[in-house]
Design an enzyme around this catalytic site. Structure first.
Site, PDB file in Angstrom:
ATOM      1  N   CYS A 171       0.829  -1.201   0.000  1.00  0.00           N
ATOM      2  CA  CYS A 171       0.000   0.000   0.000  1.00  0.00           C
ATOM      3  C   CYS A 171       0.874   1.266   0.000  1.00  0.00           C
ATOM      4  O   CYS A 171       1.665   1.475   0.918  1.00  0.00           O
ATOM      5  CB  CYS A 171      -0.916  -0.014   1.221  1.00  0.00           C
ATOM      6  SG  CYS A 171      -2.012   1.415   1.263  1.00  0.00           S
ATOM      7  N   CYS A 181       4.916   9.060 -39.670  1.00  0.00           N
ATOM      8  CA  CYS A 181       6.262   8.753 -40.163  1.00  0.00           C
ATOM      9  C   CYS A 181       7.030  10.040 -40.441  1.00  0.00           C
ATOM     10  O   CYS A 181       8.220  10.150 -40.141  1.00  0.00           O
ATOM     11  CB  CYS A 181       6.166   7.911 -41.431  1.00  0.00           C
ATOM     12  SG  CYS A 181       7.775   7.294 -41.968  1.00  0.00           S
TER      13      CYS A 181
END
Lengths: 457, 442
Positions: free
Chosen positions: A134, A351
């Site tokens: 935790c 690209c």
């Protein structure tokens, strides 16, 4: 029919799907409802020293229209009386003797650990999970991830637990650490029977732009919480793999992190988990999602010919290598299927701006064209393409050569200076910088704006 | 047929004429905007006559910046809200959406557009202000999409603008000529008020410019004059019986409908003459007003109709029946319309020819002529040196809007012969730049 049942470090369960220790396992009512729906096991919401909770407690990362891609909480362990929880565990086990009930625990002193381990064993738990993960609230008090981050402390507490435990003990690890295998090895040294990972990641999921406060907001203020949900799966998978591959860990792994469908579960299993734990998906969609998970897993196992879960565990591990062991001679380039292309040109901009300028546009068509000599096979275009199987990566090498970076290093055949001929980027053509100026601007101006610009110029 | 009961109250009217593109809720807008791919050099932008950067505004909506989205829209098109609702998006932006190639539903660009613009209107967020005063004064004739767009842009460029409008309300056909299921009067007027509040041009209503002295006054007081006068009344067909009671022009019928709404009279059996989008509107509207039977009569085949396919589908959807390859010969009746005498036609080598001996009478009690609007050639004749082409359209430079009289500029239906609101809005704005160039360079 494949057999979904598992025996995880001695804990038996009709299927590998357990609810993780969290709000869905806060009460006997919820756990029974879950078992009734088809869950194989439940890790009871962590029992420990009394806590007080705040409101609100949850924060969400939404992506476009998708809610809770990531999720966090600042809730603490169970705030219900221990006696109530123990009584309900007992009742659940009475009604569901073949389902797995695992008690998650978090206390401080040796005596407290001894007491609570005996309590949950007496209540009928099938196993124990030590909450060393935790990352909020409890760690500031020296528990939870504070333990998970200190392997020696972790080992000591595991040893305390093992002094009295007669049922299997799982150590739940925190990902808030640089090397997950360190606490995993400490758990093994301490005598634990298994590990589970990952617990939540310390996080701030967002900031309210009007209140200038992090989510979740408690009276205008906030705190870091624990991150989980679909967004954390990649981190969890990597850590599961690290533990599964490490020769000194060698403990059964319960995989946790971003599991929402059968596919996520199978990924965890293929990387070494032999049970899986789910929380956020159940909080988002309810216990009913278990039907999709078990049916998907069963279908997958049938198609692949896996009879048991054990047949699958770790099957992807041999293919997870270090970068230096990858084949440098393997070569793919992108291929666009013109019949499937819808002309969005996302591959072109990706690209052009984000990769290697290996796609061009041609007048008279919206279907982009791959410039083969510039394509490095990076895969970006196929990832951004919205159409399934429109851009595919086609193999270009003849499969006869295999060479890794490690082999080149050993052969002393690696670039050593900035302009070394053996470096990859030297051989890749890139446009002159000045060619970028004005290039996209003209294209992206709306029709009429273009017209005004022409009039103005 | 008789799908719709004759509306007698405002509520019934609103029900019969429910919006085809209702405004989106925030949730709908979030879901829909999430789908946009953000195409490069997006086809939707190219398909938009006003060139709105559609992927940008959709992404702005999705990221919680509806105000920025509205700015993107209004920077390209001052009729952003109206166009989102009245544009034939099916053949423009949405028709070009790449999703159609996947078989998926295109993004609902029109509704997203109105969603964003409606928010800034409702919140009274002003996005624009007039430019620094240049001292030039421009007169705009006609407060339609072309005129108002031209006025807004001229004000942005700093010129003083007076708009002269013959009617009592602004927005031209957007208010008086668009089918009520596409946009409501309230919405149209709200956008006009929104624009006027930001740009501060003066609109002089009920102020027709129709005579030579009217024009001379403008020529004297203003440096340039913009003609956004649109088209005239429905052209006469030249058929016997055309003067009979209940034989009306579509433009006039729709105008009545927009003004009088549920009090608009419609026949029990209506014949609409024509095959264009206005004919489809008139037919749909007749049906929604409770006509028992509506027949759309066109002199050529269904495929040759000028109307968009989706407009015909819309009319069919409310029960309108098509009657093709018929030419009207006479409006028959005794004082009132009682029917239309048709002759069947055949198309030979592209020419419509009548089939002798095939005459018949189709009974009706109302005829709506949707056969084109007259050009305002006599008015245009009052402007010296202004050339009009063979089809009655003002001759103008498409980049600047300038006519053959250098001080006069034009856009909209009077210049293009009749097109969409979006064309008028785009061209009106372009003309403002033409006027700006003319004023500042001379």
């Amino acid at each position: 029919m494949p057999d979904l049942s598992i025996n995880f470090a001695g804990i038996k369960s009709p299927n590998p799907f357990w609810l993780a220790s969290a709000p869905p396992t806060n009460s006997g009512y919820q756990v029974m409802k879950a078992f009734d729906a088809g869950w194989g096991g439940a890790v009871w919401k962590t029992l420990g020293v009394p806590v007080v909770n705040v409101s609100s407690r949850y924060g969400s990362v939404n992506y476009r229209d998708k809610r809770m891609m990531g999720f966090n909480n600042i809730e603490l362990i169970s705030d219900r009386p221990l006696a109530d929880n123990l009584r309900e565990i007992e009742e659940v086990k009475k009604r569901f003797p073949n389902h797995a009930v695992i008690a998650s625990l978090m206390v401080q002193s040796r005596q407290e650990w001894h007491d609570i381990v005996r309590d949950v064993e007496n209540a009928g738990s099938d196993g124990i999970e030590l909450n060393f993960g935790c990352p909020h609230g409890m760690c500031e008090r020296g528990m939870g991830s504070a333990v998970g981050q200190e392997p020696e402390v972790l080992q000591t507490i595991v040893e305390w637990v093992m002094e009295v435990a007669r049922i299997p003990v799982i150590v739940k690890l925190t990902p808030n650490i640089s090397d997950i295998t360190e606490p995993a090895m400490a758990a093994r040294r301490g005598g634990a029977n298994a590990i589970s990972l990952i617990n939540t990641i310390q996080s701030i999921v967002g900031v309210d732009l009007d209140l200038f406060a992090p989510y979740p907001i408690v009276d205008g203020k906030g705190s870091n919480g624990g991150y989980c949900g679909p967004a954390v799966k990649p981190i969890a998978l990597n850590m599961v793999k690290n533990c599964a591959q490490h020769p000194d860990v060698r403990l059964p792994i319960s995989g946790i992190g971003g599991i929402e469908t059968w596919r996520d579960a199978v990924e965890h299993i293929l990387l070494g988990a032999s049970s899986v734990q789910v929380c956020t998906a159940a909080m988002h969609y309810g216990f009913g999602i278990i039907r999709e998970m078990t049916s998907g897993l069963e279908q997958y196992m049938s198609e692949k010919g896996f009879r048991t879960i054990d047949d699958m565990v770790g099957r992807a591990l041999p293919n997870v290598k270090h970068w230096e062991d990858l084949n440098l001679k393997y070569k793919v380039t992108a291929h666009i299927n013109p019949d499937k292309c819808i002309g969005c040109q996302l591959c072109y901009t990706a690209c052009e701006d984000g990769a290697h300028q290996a796609i061009q546009l041609n007048a008279g068509t919206r279907i982009p064209e791959i410039i083969d000599e510039n394509c490095v096979g990076c895969n970006l275009c196929s990832l951004v393409c919205p159409v399934e199987q429109c851009i595919t990566m086609e193999r270009r090498d003849d499969g006869t050569q295999h060479q890794t970076w490690k082999e080149r290093t050993e052969a002393d055949d690696i670039p050593v200076t900035f302009n070394d001929e053996r470096a990859g980027g030297l051989h890749h053509w890139v446009p002159e910088p000045a060619a970028a100026l004005g290039k996209e601007r003209q294209k992206t101006l709306p029709g009429k704006a273009r017209q005004y610009q022409e009039v103005a110029e | 047929m008789a799908e719709y009961a004759t509306p007698t109250t405002e509520q019934e009217f609103a029900g019969n004429f429910a919006q085809l593109k209702p405004l989106m809720s925030n949730s709908e807008a979030l879901l829909e905007s999430s789908r946009c791919l953000f195409c490069f050099d997006a086809p939707c932008i190219k398909a938009c006559p006003s060139g709105i950067d559609i992927p940008l505004f959709i992404r702005q909506i999705n990221s919680g910046n509806a105000t920025g989205a509205a700015r993107t829209i209004y920077e390209a098109n001052y009729f952003g809200n109206a166009c989102g609702k009245v544009c034939p998006t099916e053949v423009l932006c949405e028709g070009s959406c790449v999703y159609t190639a996947t078989g998926a539903k295109p993004i609902e660009i029109g509704r997203l557009q109105s969603h964003a613009t409606r928010q800034v209107m409702d919140q009274g967020k002003h996005l624009f202000q007039p430019g620094a005063a240049t001292g030039f004064r421009v007169a705009v004739i006609g407060a339609g999409p072309a005129g108002i767009s031209c006025a807004c842009e001229l004000r942005k460029l700093g010129h003083e603008v007076d708009v002269f409008e013959a009617r009592s309300q602004p927005s031209g056909l957007t208010l008086y000529g668009v089918a009520p299921y596409k946009i409501t009067n309230e919405e149209t007027l709200a956008e006009m008020a929104y624009l006027e509040a930001q740009f501060g041009f003066q609109v002089h209503y009920n102020h027709a410019i129709s005579t030579r002295p009217d024009l001379e006054k403008l020529e004297k007081e203003y440096s340039a004059i913009f003609l956004g006068i649109g088209l005239g009344h429905t052209s006469a067909l030249g058929l016997p019986g055309e003067e009979r009671e209940n034989c009306v022009g579509a433009v006039e019928f729709i105008e009545q409908l927009r003004i009088r709404q549920e009090q608009t009279a419609v026949g029990r059996k209506v014949i609409v003459l024509g095959g264009g989008n206005t004919a489809m509107d008139a037919a749909s509207e007749s049906a929604r007003l409770g006509a028992e039977r509506v027949v759309l009569a066109y002199r050529r085949g269904k495929e040759e109709m000028g109307a968009y396919e989706f407009e015909y589908d819309l009319a069919k959807g409310v029960g309108v029946q098509g009657l093709f390859n018929v030419a009207p010969l006479e409006i028959v009746g005794n004082g009132k319309v009682e029917g239309v005498k048709f002759v069947r036609t055949a198309t030979l080598n592209g020419q419509v020819q009548t089939v002798p001996g095939s005459e018949f009478v189709e009974a009706c009690d109302m005829v709506i002529k949707a056969t084109g609007q007259a050009k305002q050639t006599s008015f245009l004749g009052l402007i010296p040196e202004l050339q009009v082409d063979g089809k009655g359209r003002i001759v103008f430079n498409p980049n600047t809007g300038q006519t053959t009289n250098p001080r006069y500029f034009a856009a909209g239906d009077a210049a293009n012969g009749g097109a969409e609101v979006v064309n008028a809005a785009a061209d009106g704005k372009a003309a403002a730049h033409g006027i700006h160039g003319f004023l500042t360079k001379s």
